[in-house]
Design an enzyme around this catalytic site. Structure first.
Site, PDB file in Angstrom:
ATOM      1  N   ASP A 160       0.816  -1.225   0.000  1.00 65.20           N
ATOM      2  CA  ASP A 160       0.000   0.000   0.000  1.00 65.20           C
ATOM      3  C   ASP A 160       0.846   1.270   0.000  1.00 65.20           C
ATOM      4  O   ASP A 160       0.432   2.302   0.536  1.00 65.20           O
ATOM      5  CB  ASP A 160      -0.957   0.027   1.218  1.00 65.20           C
ATOM      6  CG  ASP A 160      -1.907  -1.146   1.208  1.00 65.20           C
ATOM      7  OD1 ASP A 160      -2.264  -1.603   0.115  1.00 65.20           O
ATOM      8  OD2 ASP A 160      -2.294  -1.598   2.304  1.00 65.20           O
ATOM      9  N   LYS A 187       1.896   2.181  -5.131  1.00 68.51           N
ATOM     10  CA  LYS A 187       2.407   1.620  -6.400  1.00 68.51           C
ATOM     11  C   LYS A 187       1.459   1.915  -7.553  1.00 68.51           C
ATOM     12  O   LYS A 187       1.895   2.197  -8.671  1.00 68.51           O
ATOM     13  CB  LYS A 187       2.605   0.093  -6.258  1.00 68.51           C
ATOM     14  CG  LYS A 187       3.614  -0.279  -5.190  1.00 68.51           C
ATOM     15  CD  LYS A 187       3.662  -1.763  -4.965  1.00 68.51           C
ATOM     16  CE  LYS A 187       2.414  -2.356  -4.368  1.00 68.51           C
ATOM     17  NZ  LYS A 187       2.114  -1.920  -2.991  1.00 68.51           N
ATOM     18  N   GLY A 213      -4.501  -4.080  -3.793  1.00 70.55           N
ATOM     19  CA  GLY A 213      -5.499  -3.036  -4.021  1.00 70.55           C
ATOM     20  C   GLY A 213      -4.733  -1.797  -4.413  1.00 70.55           C
ATOM     21  O   GLY A 213      -4.088  -1.190  -3.566  1.00 70.55           O
ATOM     22  N   HIS A 214      -4.716  -1.479  -5.692  1.00 66.29           N
ATOM     23  CA  HIS A 214      -3.924  -0.353  -6.192  1.00 66.29           C
ATOM     24  C   HIS A 214      -4.853   0.783  -6.599  1.00 66.29           C
ATOM     25  O   HIS A 214      -5.754   0.591  -7.422  1.00 66.29           O
ATOM     26  CB  HIS A 214      -3.060  -0.801  -7.381  1.00 66.29           C
ATOM     27  CG  HIS A 214      -1.992  -1.787  -6.991  1.00 66.29           C
ATOM     28  ND1 HIS A 214      -1.057  -2.269  -7.862  1.00 66.29           N
ATOM     29  CD2 HIS A 214      -1.712  -2.362  -5.790  1.00 66.29           C
ATOM     30  CE1 HIS A 214      -0.251  -3.116  -7.227  1.00 66.29           C
ATOM     31  NE2 HIS A 214      -0.639  -3.197  -5.975  1.00 66.29           N
ATOM     32  N   THR A 215      -4.637   1.949  -6.009  1.00 67.36           N
ATOM     33  CA  THR A 215      -5.528   3.081  -6.255  1.00 67.36           C
ATOM     34  C   THR A 215      -4.924   4.031  -7.277  1.00 67.36           C
ATOM     35  O   THR A 215      -3.752   4.366  -7.192  1.00 67.36           O
ATOM     36  CB  THR A 215      -5.768   3.858  -4.937  1.00 67.36           C
ATOM     37  OG1 THR A 215      -6.011   2.918  -3.906  1.00 67.36           O
ATOM     38  CG2 THR A 215      -6.931   4.820  -5.049  1.00 67.36           C
ATOM     39  N   THR A 269      -5.797 -11.467   3.383  1.00 70.19           N
ATOM     40  CA  THR A 269      -6.931 -10.804   2.737  1.00 70.19           C
ATOM     41  C   THR A 269      -8.062 -11.806   2.465  1.00 70.19           C
ATOM     42  O   THR A 269      -9.112 -11.425   1.951  1.00 70.19           O
ATOM     43  CB  THR A 269      -6.493 -10.188   1.397  1.00 70.19           C
ATOM     44  OG1 THR A 269      -5.949 -11.233   0.588  1.00 70.19           O
ATOM     45  CG2 THR A 269      -5.447  -9.113   1.603  1.00 70.19           C
ATOM     46  N   GLN A 324       2.022  -5.892  -3.373  1.00 73.73           N
ATOM     47  CA  GLN A 324       2.485  -6.025  -1.991  1.00 73.73           C
ATOM     48  C   GLN A 324       3.783  -5.217  -1.777  1.00 73.73           C
ATOM     49  O   GLN A 324       4.045  -4.296  -2.531  1.00 73.73           O
ATOM     50  CB  GLN A 324       2.700  -7.512  -1.608  1.00 73.73           C
ATOM     51  CG  GLN A 324       1.406  -8.309  -1.484  1.00 73.73           C
ATOM     52  CD  GLN A 324       0.799  -8.725  -2.807  1.00 73.73           C
ATOM     53  OE1 GLN A 324       1.440  -9.346  -3.628  1.00 73.73           O
ATOM     54  NE2 GLN A 324      -0.457  -8.399  -3.023  1.00 73.73           N
ATOM     55  N   ASP A 355       2.625  14.685   1.744  1.00 74.97           N
ATOM     56  CA  ASP A 355       1.714  15.727   2.243  1.00 74.97           C
ATOM     57  C   ASP A 355       1.118  15.396   3.607  1.00 74.97           C
ATOM     58  O   ASP A 355       0.783  16.286   4.374  1.00 74.97           O
ATOM     59  CB  ASP A 355       0.568  15.924   1.235  1.00 74.97           C
ATOM     60  CG  ASP A 355      -0.131  14.609   0.886  1.00 74.97           C
ATOM     61  OD1 ASP A 355       0.568  13.701   0.387  1.00 74.97           O
ATOM     62  OD2 ASP A 355      -1.338  14.474   1.129  1.00 74.97           O
ATOM     63  N   SER A 414       5.600  12.382  -3.984  1.00 74.48           N
ATOM     64  CA  SER A 414       4.161  12.444  -4.217  1.00 74.48           C
ATOM     65  C   SER A 414       3.528  13.253  -3.094  1.00 74.48           C
ATOM     66  O   SER A 414       3.761  12.989  -1.917  1.00 74.48           O
ATOM     67  CB  SER A 414       3.587  11.025  -4.263  1.00 74.48           C
ATOM     68  OG  SER A 414       2.190  11.068  -4.372  1.00 74.48           O
TER      69      SER A 414
HETATM   70  P1  GDP Z   1      -0.717   0.458  -3.549  1.00 70.77           P
HETATM   71  O1  GDP Z   1      -1.326  -0.810  -3.081  1.00 70.77           O
HETATM   72  O2  GDP Z   1       0.756   0.507  -3.324  1.00 70.77           O
HETATM   73  O3  GDP Z   1      -1.064   0.791  -4.972  1.00 70.77           O
HETATM   74  O4  GDP Z   1      -1.331   1.607  -2.632  1.00 70.77           O
HETATM   75  P2  GDP Z   1      -2.884   1.769  -2.222  1.00 70.77           P
HETATM   76  O5  GDP Z   1      -3.627   2.299  -3.377  1.00 70.77           O
HETATM   77  O6  GDP Z   1      -3.386   0.536  -1.570  1.00 70.77           O
HETATM   78  O7  GDP Z   1      -2.764   2.825  -1.052  1.00 70.77           O
HETATM   79  C1  GDP Z   1      -2.228   4.090  -1.246  1.00 70.77           C
HETATM   80  C2  GDP Z   1      -3.278   5.142  -0.877  1.00 70.77           C
HETATM   81  O8  GDP Z   1      -2.660   6.396  -0.788  1.00 70.77           O
HETATM   82  C3  GDP Z   1      -4.360   5.290  -1.929  1.00 70.77           C
HETATM   83  O9  GDP Z   1      -5.562   5.644  -1.300  1.00 70.77           O
HETATM   84  C4  GDP Z   1      -3.850   6.440  -2.788  1.00 70.77           C
HETATM   85  O10 GDP Z   1      -4.888   7.137  -3.473  1.00 70.77           O
HETATM   86  C5  GDP Z   1      -3.223   7.301  -1.737  1.00 70.77           C
HETATM   87  N1  GDP Z   1      -2.074   8.106  -2.183  1.00 70.77           N
HETATM   88  C6  GDP Z   1      -1.090   7.776  -3.065  1.00 70.77           C
HETATM   89  N2  GDP Z   1      -0.163   8.751  -3.101  1.00 70.77           N
HETATM   90  C7  GDP Z   1      -0.566   9.700  -2.223  1.00 70.77           C
HETATM   91  C8  GDP Z   1      -0.004  10.930  -1.771  1.00 70.77           C
HETATM   92  O11 GDP Z   1       1.081  11.347  -2.173  1.00 70.77           O
HETATM   93  N3  GDP Z   1      -0.706  11.616  -0.837  1.00 70.77           N
HETATM   94  C9  GDP Z   1      -1.896  11.185  -0.339  1.00 70.77           C
HETATM   95  N4  GDP Z   1      -2.501  11.938   0.581  1.00 70.77           N
HETATM   96  N5  GDP Z   1      -2.443  10.024  -0.715  1.00 70.77           N
HETATM   97  C10 GDP Z   1      -1.783   9.291  -1.647  1.00 70.77           C
HETATM   98  P1  IMO Z   2      -0.841  -4.046  -2.335  1.00 66.54           P
HETATM   99  O1  IMO Z   2      -0.419  -4.564  -3.675  1.00 66.54           O
HETATM  100  C1  IMO Z   2      -0.878  -4.508   1.982  1.00 66.54           C
HETATM  101  C2  IMO Z   2      -0.921  -8.582   3.540  1.00 66.54           C
HETATM  102  C3  IMO Z   2      -2.166  -9.032   4.268  1.00 66.54           C
HETATM  103  C4  IMO Z   2      -1.552 -10.008   5.254  1.00 66.54           C
HETATM  104  C5  IMO Z   2      -0.454 -10.662   4.428  1.00 66.54           C
HETATM  105  C6  IMO Z   2      -0.850 -11.986   3.790  1.00 66.54           C
HETATM  106  O2  IMO Z   2      -2.129  -3.327  -2.350  1.00 66.54           O
HETATM  107  O3  IMO Z   2       0.258  -3.290  -1.680  1.00 66.54           O
HETATM  108  P2  IMO Z   2      -2.394 -12.638   1.720  1.00 66.54           P
HETATM  109  O4  IMO Z   2      -3.859 -12.388   1.474  1.00 66.54           O
HETATM  110  O5  IMO Z   2      -1.511 -12.071   0.672  1.00 66.54           O
HETATM  111  O6  IMO Z   2      -2.086 -14.073   2.009  1.00 66.54           O
HETATM  112  O7  IMO Z   2      -2.082 -11.857   3.097  1.00 66.54           O
HETATM  113  O8  IMO Z   2      -0.110  -9.758   3.413  1.00 66.54           O
HETATM  114  N1  IMO Z   2      -1.144  -8.067   2.183  1.00 66.54           N
HETATM  115  C7  IMO Z   2      -1.085  -6.768   1.861  1.00 66.54           C
HETATM  116  N2  IMO Z   2      -0.908  -5.682   2.633  1.00 66.54           N
HETATM  117  N3  IMO Z   2      -0.980  -4.377   0.650  1.00 66.54           N
HETATM  118  C8  IMO Z   2      -1.141  -5.450  -0.133  1.00 66.54           C
HETATM  119  O9  IMO Z   2      -1.129  -5.381  -1.492  1.00 66.54           O
HETATM  120  C9  IMO Z   2      -1.233  -6.720   0.465  1.00 66.54           C
HETATM  121  N4  IMO Z   2      -1.408  -7.981  -0.013  1.00 66.54           N
HETATM  122  C10 IMO Z   2      -1.332  -8.785   1.052  1.00 66.54           C
HETATM  123  O10 IMO Z   2      -2.785  -7.949   4.934  1.00 66.54           O
HETATM  124  O11 IMO Z   2      -0.935  -9.305   6.306  1.00 66.54           O
HETATM  125 MG    MG Z   3      -2.828  -1.473  -1.831  1.00 66.74          MG
END
Ligand code: GDP
Ligand code: IMO
Ligand code: MG
Length: 431
Positions: free
Chosen positions: A14, A17, A41-43, A129, A224, A333, A413
């Site tokens: 998270d 990415k 979960g990529h946003t 998850t 991850q 930020d 960012s």
């Molecule tokens: P990922 O799994 O690595 O793609 O990350 P996620 O999408 O799960 O979580 C990152 C969260 O941070 C999302 O809600 C993004 O929209 C948000 N985000 C990404 N970059 C920034 C940033 O620079 N500032 C803020 N405030 N939010 C960000």
């Molecule tokens: P992104 O790509 C954050 C964590 C789960 C748990 C462990 C094992 O969005 O960064 P799993 O379901 O993979 O067997 O769970 O890994 N986990 C993540 N945590 N971001 C993720 O993906 C994750 N994918 C798995 O919370 O601790």
């Molecule tokens: Mg994520």
């Protein structure tokens, strides 16, 4: 020459990415997911819209970009179809997407088993998850799993499915879980095959054909984070794949010789969702404040993320594992307004200071962070678009991170939107 860039999570997932991949994807010819599945979960946020992707690469928004779900992934066809439907509802219809015929397939029993294994662990649960990722990878490595390409050969698929069900139903029954009937699973998977079949192919061949073409820009999108790596993470509180750039060659079916640069995506602080040791974890009001400001709740599960200071021990370790060339420093930020910001430079454990993480969680759980304090900044930096727009204290924090990790910050960012991105590295500007 083509250019090949890996975007990989450098903490516990998270890190942002999706945002960084989307930023580069606007220029990329191809985006490849090489491991993990719909546990990710990529946003991605642009033009006032927010999209959440699980298995589908974050290049899906650019019609000119070829998106590949490669062989190293575990693919849940039901979830992919649902994800495509969600994108369709959000007006995303014009895209190119291919799925590897060699990718392991997530079957309906995998998520049931994931939940059951977690329940059996009681207090020792991983906090997965519950998408069936671990059970699907286990079946891959025990050589009993089904693969996406099997869907293209109904008779072969039926044979493999019968064999799998014979085993799985015994296990499901012993755990008191509902068994699966061949006809139902077969019927549904043939429906899914009709939808996804035209996208299933030898993606290694496709990726390699792009690698051989001049001037193609190829992005490898990790899921991850490296502290969740099955080999190098906080085992057993990890996922079941290797998120690092080193997993790209196997997971995409290419030679290691092709990788040019690695961008390690790292938050300006740390978060972790799920169980397991987290040395810089914060509690109380400060953790709450950062969680709310960063909207730190899981994209997939909605669980609150645990919050901690930036951990340079982790950063140096993951940079070493991935060969990180640049940090993408995310959610910068969110730190605005704090009087002071801390960075962990070492761990104190059993009377010694460690500069790299220990292998056992028993030892890691005893580690106390050695923190340095850096002056905070009050200014809102969400409108910053260049290095010069940042307050001096924020610049100092970035320089400190470079100093304690030995890796250049190439991207900053300052908000979730695509436009809230500052590219510092000339090389990355050229991608
Ligand atoms: P990922 O799994 O690595 O793609 O990350 P996620 O999408 O799960 O979580 C990152 C969260 O941070 C999302 O809600 C993004 O929209 C948000 N985000 C990404 N970059 C920034 C940033 O620079 N500032 C803020 N405030 N939010 C960000
Ligand atoms: P992104 O790509 C954050 C964590 C789960 C748990 C462990 C094992 O969005 O960064 P799993 O379901 O993979 O067997 O769970 O890994 N986990 C993540 N945590 N971001 C993720 O993906 C994750 N994918 C798995 O919370 O601790
Ligand atoms: Mg994520």
């Amino acid at each position: 020459m083509s250019e090949r860039l890996v975007v990989t999570g450098s903490q516990w997932g998270d890190e942002g990415k999706g945002k960084i991949t989307d930023w580069f994807a606007c220029r990329a010819d191809m985006v490849v997911r090489y491991q993990g599945g719909n546990n990710a979960g990529h946003t991605v946020v642009f033009d006032g819209h927010k999209y959440s992707l699980q298995s589908i690469p974050s290049g899906i928004f650019n019609p000119a970009t070829v998106n590949v779900m490669a062989n190293g992934m575990v693919v849940n066809p039901e979830s992919v179809v649902a994800e495509l439907e969600r994108l369709h509802e959000q007006g995303i219809n014009d895209y190119q997407l291919y799925i590897s015929d060699r990718a392991a397939m997530v079957m309906p029993w995998h998520s049931a088993l994931d939940g059951a294994y977690e329940a059996m662990k009681g207090g020792e649960k991983i906090g997965t998850t519950k998408k069936g990722i671990g059970p699907a990878y286990s079946d891959k490595y025990s050589r009993t799993g089904l693969r996406m390409g099997d869907l293209l050969e109904p008779e072969y698929f039926a044979e493999r499915l019968r064999a799998a069900l014979e085993q799985k139903n015994i296990e499901l029954k012993s755990l008191g879980l509902p068994e699966f009937r061949f006809e139902e699973v077969y019927g549904r998977y043939m429906e899914l095959a009709a939808i996804l079949g035209p996208r299933i192919c030898d993606t290694s061949e496709l990726i390699n054909s792009y690698l051989r073409m001049p001037d193609k820009k190829i992005l490898f999108e990790g899921a991850q984070g490296m502290m969740l790596c099955i080999d190098h993470g906080t085992y057993p509180f990890v996922t079941s794949s290797t998120p690092s750039a080193s997993s790209v060659p196997v997971g995409a079916g290419i030679s290691p010789k092709w990788i040019d640069n690695v961008v390690g995506v790292a938050k300006a602080y740390c978060t972790r969702v799920g169980e397991g040791p987290f040395p810089t974890e914060l509690q109380g009001e400060l953790a709450h404040e950062i969680r709310e400001r960063g909207h730190e709740y899981g994209t997939v599960t909605g669980r609150p993320r645990r919050i901690g200071w930036f951990d340079a021990v982790v950063a140096r370790y993951t940079a070493r594992l991935a060969g990180t060339d640049y940090w993408a420093l995310m959610l910068f930020d969110v730190l605005s307004g704090l009087d002071k910001v801390c960075i962990c430079t070492g761990y104190e454990c059993d009377g010694k200071v460690m500069t790299t993480p220990p292998s056992t969680i028993s030892r890691l759980s005893r580690c106390k962070p050695v923190l340095i304090e850096v002056e905070g900044w009050k200014e809102d930096i969400t409108g910053a678009r260049s290095w010069d727009d940042l307050p001096e204290a924020a610049k100092n924090y970035v320089r400190k991170i470079e100093e304690v990790t030995g890796v250049e910050v190439g991207i900053i960012s300052v908000g979730p939107d695509r436009s809230q991105t500052i590219i510092l590295s000339e090389k990355l500007k050229d991608f």
